[in-house]
Design a protein around this motif. Structure first.
Motif, mmCIF file in Angstrom:
data_model
loop_
_atom_site.group_PDB
_atom_site.id
_atom_site.type_symbol
_atom_site.label_atom_id
_atom_site.label_comp_id
_atom_site.label_asym_id
_atom_site.label_seq_id
_atom_site.Cartn_x
_atom_site.Cartn_y
_atom_site.Cartn_z
ATOM 1 N N THR A 1 0.831 -1.212 0.000
ATOM 2 C CA THR A 1 0.000 0.000 0.000
ATOM 3 C C THR A 1 0.859 1.252 0.000
ATOM 4 N N GLN B 1 1.805 4.313 -3.305
ATOM 5 C CA GLN B 1 1.848 5.776 -3.257
ATOM 6 C C GLN B 1 3.178 6.299 -3.781
ATOM 7 N N CYS B 2 4.258 5.624 -3.430
ATOM 8 C CA CYS B 2 5.583 6.030 -3.893
ATOM 9 C C CYS B 2 5.683 5.905 -5.407
ATOM 10 N N ASN C 1 3.257 5.904 -7.607
ATOM 11 C CA ASN C 1 2.401 6.894 -8.254
ATOM 12 C C ASN C 1 3.112 8.236 -8.359
ATOM 13 N N ILE D 1 7.137 9.849 -0.506
ATOM 14 C CA ILE D 1 6.418 10.434 -1.636
ATOM 15 C C ILE D 1 7.294 11.521 -2.256
#
Length: 327
Positions: free
Chosen positions: A15, A19-20, A22, A103
């Motif tokens: 999960t 995010q990373c 993306n 991120i």
């Protein structure tokens, strides 16, 4: 022309990794100029499927994304070994490191590459760790990573520099001090570094279990290895003196035990009194800038009693394991 290889070690955190990835797919750099290498230290099927789903997405032109299984199928080898697998397989001349729980900003790669000019071997970007209101002790301490130099959540190295020193020392099997060791090693080989404040990575603080500071003490073992390899830099950058406060707290407990053995009530009371006083001060200092919620206060009381002996145990365990005089 491929220029940068982004290396991300991961271990059972699909999960966060999503995010990373993306964020990396939204970089302002042309997709043909960089690749993304995910090194799965846990051989996790969910992680493999996640990476493959990004590879197969055809909505628009994307950078190459590669999945590499970790060094051992039966156990994780640690982030140092995973990063070594990644950069050695890289096709770019620049290696950008980040973590699966980070991120990167949209300009991260372009800003980092721009700072890696002639004569520069490494670049440290800016790490932002958002601190919540009314933080816990764990959350407050986690922000300290933003003040460290060349953390692998946000740094760039020339691949040739990594090849010269052999990359990360894989004896650092936990995510602790392996990045400092690499930085100190490169400096010892005459490498030149600079900073790129425009290369920003956000490092959100992950939720943690109650009493997380207790389990984190095991990392203290790797302080001994870093000290053995770089004693001067360790004292200058990490810790100038041993944690005498912890030794003092343990000493008061030993004084109380001595009193019991000698059947001396005054000695027992003296030892316990000093232990309560020093442990109480330690607890209050941890609460000074953190939450006063009842559950958190109780956590600080309990863990403040446990941390000094555990921290010293793991430091001495490291000294024995790595054969170095380290208090």
């Amino acid at each position: 022309m491929l220029q940068i290889s982004v290396v991300i070690p991961t271990c059972r955190r699909p999960t966060l990794l999503a995010q990373c990835l993306n964020a990396l797919l939204e970089q302002d750099m042309a997709p043909e100029r960089y690749e993304i290498i995910v090194v799965d230290d846990a051989h996790c099927q969910e992680t493999r499927c996640l990476v493959e789903s990004r590879v197969n997405a055809q909505a628009r032109k994307r950078p190459v994304i590669r999945y590499l299984p970790g060094a051992y199928a039966h156990r994780p080898a640690g982030p140092a070994a995973a990063r070594n697998l990644g950069w050695r397989a890289a096709r770019g001349s620049i290696i950008a490191f980040t973590d699966d729980d980070c991120i990167p900003s949209q300009r991260w790669l372009s800003a980092g590459a721009a700072a890696l000019t002639d004569g520069i071997d490494g670049v440290a970007g800016r790490l932002i760790v958002p601190l919540p209101n009314n933080p816990t002790d764990y959350e407050y301490n986690a922000t300290g990573i933003a003040e460290c130099d060349f953390v692998t959540a946000n740094c760039f190295y020339r691949k040739s520099a990594l090849e010269q020193v052999g990359g990360f020392d894989e004896r650092f099997t936990a995510a602790w001090r392996e990045d400092s060791d690499l930085c100190f090693t490169l400096l010892a080989h005459g490498m030149h570094f600079t900073n790129a404040p425009q290369a920003v990575v956000i490092h959100p603080i992950r939720p943690a279990n109650w009493g997380v500071s207790v389990s984190q003490q095991r990392k203290s073992m790797f302080n001994a290895l870093l000290y053995k390899k770089h004693p001067h830099q360790y004292k200058q950058k990490i810790q100038a003196t041993p944690p005498w406060r912890y030794y003092s707290i343990i000493g008061t407990l030993l004084l109380a035990v001595m009193g019991l053995l000698k059947k001396s009530k005054p000695l027992v009371l003296l030892g316990l009194g000093l232990w309560i006083y020093q442990t109480g001060r330690f607890c209050m200092q941890r609460l000074a800038h953190t939450s006063r919620e009842p559950g958190h206060v109780m956590e600080m009381v309990v863990t403040s009693m446990a941390l000094p002996p555990l921290a010293i145990f793991w430091r001495l365990r490291g000294a024995i394991k790595f054969r170095v005089w380290f208090l």
